[in-house]
Design a protein around this motif. Structure first.
Motif, mmCIF file in Angstrom:
data_model
loop_
_atom_site.group_PDB
_atom_site.id
_atom_site.type_symbol
_atom_site.label_atom_id
_atom_site.label_comp_id
_atom_site.label_asym_id
_atom_site.label_seq_id
_atom_site.Cartn_x
_atom_site.Cartn_y
_atom_site.Cartn_z
ATOM 1 N N GLY A 63 0.811 -1.217 0.000
ATOM 2 C CA GLY A 63 0.000 0.000 0.000
ATOM 3 C C GLY A 63 0.835 1.255 0.000
ATOM 4 N N ALA A 64 1.954 1.248 0.734
ATOM 5 C CA ALA A 64 2.849 2.411 0.742
ATOM 6 C C ALA A 64 3.467 2.642 -0.631
ATOM 7 N N LEU A 65 3.783 1.562 -1.351
ATOM 8 C CA LEU A 65 4.331 1.712 -2.695
ATOM 9 C C LEU A 65 3.304 2.335 -3.640
ATOM 10 N N PHE A 66 2.041 1.973 -3.494
ATOM 11 C CA PHE A 66 0.997 2.601 -4.310
ATOM 12 C C PHE A 66 0.894 4.091 -4.004
ATOM 13 N N LEU A 67 1.117 4.464 -2.751
ATOM 14 C CA LEU A 67 0.996 5.874 -2.371
ATOM 15 C C LEU A 67 2.174 6.716 -2.845
ATOM 16 N N THR A 68 3.267 6.092 -3.251
ATOM 17 C CA THR A 68 4.396 6.880 -3.766
ATOM 18 C C THR A 68 4.081 7.515 -5.113
ATOM 19 N N VAL A 69 3.086 6.998 -5.817
ATOM 20 C CA VAL A 69 2.650 7.597 -7.086
ATOM 21 C C VAL A 69 1.751 8.784 -6.773
ATOM 22 N N PRO A 70 2.039 9.968 -7.306
ATOM 23 C CA PRO A 70 1.199 11.142 -7.010
ATOM 24 C C PRO A 70 -0.253 10.887 -7.398
ATOM 25 N N ARG A 71 -1.142 11.211 -6.478
ATOM 26 C CA ARG A 71 -2.567 11.022 -6.707
ATOM 27 C C ARG A 71 -3.344 12.016 -5.854
ATOM 28 N N GLN A 72 -4.633 12.113 -6.084
ATOM 29 C CA GLN A 72 -5.462 13.028 -5.323
ATOM 30 C C GLN A 72 -5.492 12.633 -3.852
ATOM 31 N N HIS A 73 -5.696 13.659 -2.995
ATOM 32 C CA HIS A 73 -5.654 13.416 -1.557
ATOM 33 C C HIS A 73 -6.749 12.434 -1.129
ATOM 34 N N THR A 74 -7.939 12.569 -1.662
ATOM 35 C CA THR A 74 -9.034 11.670 -1.287
ATOM 36 C C THR A 74 -8.725 10.242 -1.694
ATOM 37 N N LEU A 75 -8.199 10.054 -2.882
ATOM 38 C CA LEU A 75 -7.859 8.717 -3.346
ATOM 39 C C LEU A 75 -6.736 8.113 -2.503
ATOM 40 N N ALA A 76 -5.781 8.946 -2.077
ATOM 41 C CA ALA A 76 -4.691 8.461 -1.233
ATOM 42 C C ALA A 76 -5.223 7.987 0.123
ATOM 43 N N ARG A 77 -6.148 8.734 0.700
ATOM 44 C CA ARG A 77 -6.732 8.323 1.977
ATOM 45 C C ARG A 77 -7.554 7.048 1.834
ATOM 46 N N ILE A 78 -8.276 6.912 0.749
ATOM 47 C CA ILE A 78 -9.056 5.690 0.527
ATOM 48 C C ILE A 78 -8.121 4.490 0.383
ATOM 49 N N THR A 79 -7.034 4.679 -0.360
ATOM 50 C CA THR A 79 -6.075 3.590 -0.524
ATOM 51 C C THR A 79 -5.457 3.200 0.812
ATOM 52 N N ALA A 80 -5.042 4.190 1.594
ATOM 53 C CA ALA A 80 -4.437 3.908 2.894
ATOM 54 C C ALA A 80 -5.442 3.270 3.849
ATOM 55 N N THR A 81 -6.686 3.747 3.840
ATOM 56 C CA THR A 81 -7.711 3.182 4.717
ATOM 57 C C THR A 81 -8.019 1.732 4.358
ATOM 58 N N GLY A 82 -8.159 1.461 3.074
ATOM 59 C CA GLY A 82 -8.418 0.087 2.658
ATOM 60 C C GLY A 82 -7.268 -0.845 2.996
ATOM 61 N N THR A 83 -6.039 -0.369 2.802
ATOM 62 C CA THR A 83 -4.876 -1.192 3.147
ATOM 63 C C THR A 83 -4.831 -1.475 4.641
ATOM 64 N N ALA A 84 -5.084 -0.467 5.458
ATOM 65 C CA ALA A 84 -5.062 -0.653 6.909
ATOM 66 C C ALA A 84 -6.191 -1.571 7.366
ATOM 67 N N ALA A 85 -7.357 -1.466 6.743
ATOM 68 C CA ALA A 85 -8.477 -2.335 7.123
ATOM 69 C C ALA A 85 -8.190 -3.797 6.776
ATOM 70 N N LEU A 86 -7.634 -4.054 5.590
ATOM 71 C CA LEU A 86 -7.283 -5.420 5.228
ATOM 72 C C LEU A 86 -6.186 -5.969 6.130
ATOM 73 N N THR A 87 -5.238 -5.118 6.491
ATOM 74 C CA THR A 87 -4.181 -5.550 7.399
ATOM 75 C C THR A 87 -4.745 -5.918 8.760
#
Length: 488
Positions: A17-41
């Motif tokens: 999930g951290a590697l996906f966040l290294t690609v520049p993206r919108q703030h909302t999409l970054a939070r959704i990605t981080a939240t989903g990764t943390a929930a699955l973890t």
């Protein structure tokens, strides 16, 4: 799913999930990605907790060019740390203010989570020390872009990293030279006494720096005041340090541990009192929490080094309680800052009228932090103090005034921040209470503190004797005995 695959996915998922966040993206999409990764973890961590004890440690990655095989597995204490690490990461992502949780922050948080999970899953000493070293990498990467104000953090990060790097190199070299994959059993036993003491010293210096124990503490107020990283990240380092003390240094180097334990216990007790005194005089909520953490770190160090059979489970329960309470308190403080623009203890704020839910959550978390009956903090402090004071009453004596001062500090902070008179109408006021995402995450922390306070025996490692602290009535009865006039 095999234990090897489960633990491998658990450790690697936050890193992916951290590697996906290294690609520049919108703030909302970054939070959704981080939240989903943390929930699955979190889901994988709960599965690892349910499987703990039913499976033997499974073989992991094999490195033929080194001639060793790394093993992954979880013990009782590590199994509890896995879901709590994942939970604190998820809570921090969901409840943090949006303006202070950018893409860099989310990436650093997930990388730290991955290293922490790897530390608790590693069964081999070189691999465990390597993960412990990697836990400081996200903070080091962020500090590389900062200015002179971060010099204390850089200095102590260096002081805690270099000895650990030397220890990792020493253990790895010895493991490769002898072909022993688990040096805890046979490798260190063959070392000369001077080498063992040197290894013990290197590890203890790194642990004390991570724990922010006096005199290695001045980096923590700077980080808490100016840094984006939350208490959840600091707790990960603290829990890993406690595990390193109890599961690695103490059984691996018993003679050296017996030599330095009284001095470490005295240092921890003095640090607990010192941090409590400094927290009492702070006028900023962030700095107050930082020095309270310094005091709590000293309390843990004293409990581990001076305590006996019940001191170890008491210290571990106190560590779990700290993770829940101080993460929640820091999130409330950040919510106050997001709404008012300051964290100063202004007696004219009167936040209770404008933000009653925020005031209620702060009070409940503060009561849990000071050890109110029915919460996990009460059980952990009672176990730790009974055993530590019984074994070394003089060395552990500063712990009593330290805990009293911490309680005064939290109640005084609540009184000044929430119960003061309202500002004059011309002054901008905070009108927004806790948002739903903040409200439910913090109430989850409060509920966990209360539920674990009613059944703490399932969390303690080593287990608490059957029948102790298994109900709310027992907690209130013990609290009554402690506060009775004849027992003061």
């Amino acid at each position: 799913m095999s234990p090897t695959l489960l633990l491998t996915l658990l450790v690697s998922l936050p890193l992916v999930g951290a590697l996906f966040l290294t690609v520049p993206r919108q703030h909302t999409l970054a939070r959704i990605t981080a939240t989903g990764t943390a929930a699955l973890t979190l889901g994988l961590a709960i599965a690892a907790l349910l499987n703990a004890g039913s499976e033997t440690p499974a073989s992991g990655v094999t490195a033929p060019w080194l001639g060793v095989t790394w093993h992954l597995g979880v013990d009782d204490a590590g199994a509890l740390a896995l879901p709590l690490t994942a939970l604190l990461t998820l809570v921090t992502i969901v409840a943090s203010p949006r303006h202070s949780s950018g893409q860099r922050f989310l990436t650093a948080l997930l990388v730290t989570e991955s290293a922490t999970l790897g530390f608790f899953c590693a069964r081999d000493l070189p691999l465990r020390l390597g993960f412990f070293l990697a836990m400081a990498a996200p903070l080091a990467a962020q500090l590389a872009r900062e200015g002179r104000a971060w010099r204390p953090v850089r200095a102590y990060l260096l002081a805690g990293t270099l000895p650990l790097m030397l220890a990792v190199a020493l253990v790895g070299l010895l493991s490769w030279h002898t072909g022993v994959a688990t040096p805890r059993d046979s490798l260190v036993r063959d070392l000369p006494h001077g080498w063992r003491m040197g290894l013990c010293t290197l590890l203890l210096v790194s642990v004390c720096a991570r724990l922010a124990v006096v005199p290695f503490h001045s980096w923590l107020p700077v980080l808490m005041t100016r840094g984006p990283l939350c208490v959840g990240v600091l707790w990960m380092n603290l829990a890993a340090s406690l595990q390193l003390l109890t599961q690695v240094i103490r059984p691996l180097l018993p003679e050296e541990w017996a030599t330095v334990a009284p001095a470490l216990g005295s240092l921890g007790a003095g640090a607990a009192l010192y941090g409590a005194l400094l927290a009492l005089v702070q006028t900023d909520l962030r700095r107050m929490l930082a020095f309270l953490l310094v005091s709590q770190s000293g309390l843990l160090l004293a409990g581990v080094t001076l305590g006996g059979p019940t001191g170890l489970p008491g210290a571990w329960l106190q560590c779990l309680s700290m993770g829940l309470t101080f993460t929640g308190l820091e999130l409330v403080v950040r919510a106050i800052e997001a709404r008012t623009g300051t964290t100063n203890l202004d007696p004219r704020s009167g936040l209770t009228v404008r933000a009653p839910r925020m005031a209620t959550v702060f009070l409940l978390l503060g009561l849990a932090a000071l050890g109110f009956p029915g919460t996990l903090g009460f059980v952990s402090e009672d176990l730790l103090l009974r055993d530590t004071l019984g074994a070394h009453p003089l060395l552990a004596l500063p712990l009593l005034p330290a805990l009293a001062l911490n309680a005064i500090t939290l109640l005084r902070a609540f009184q000044r921040a929430f119960l003061g008179p309202r500002r004059v109408p011309s002054t901008p006021a905070c009108t927004e209470d806790l948002l739903p995402r903040e409200r439910w995450t913090m109430l989850t922390l409060v509920a966990l503190l209360c539920v674990s306070g009613l059944w703490p025996s399932v969390l303690a490692h080593p287990p608490i004797a059957p029948g102790r602290y298994s109900s709310l009535s027992a907690s209130f009865h013990s609290w009554g005995l402690r506060t009775a006039p004849g027992n003061r």
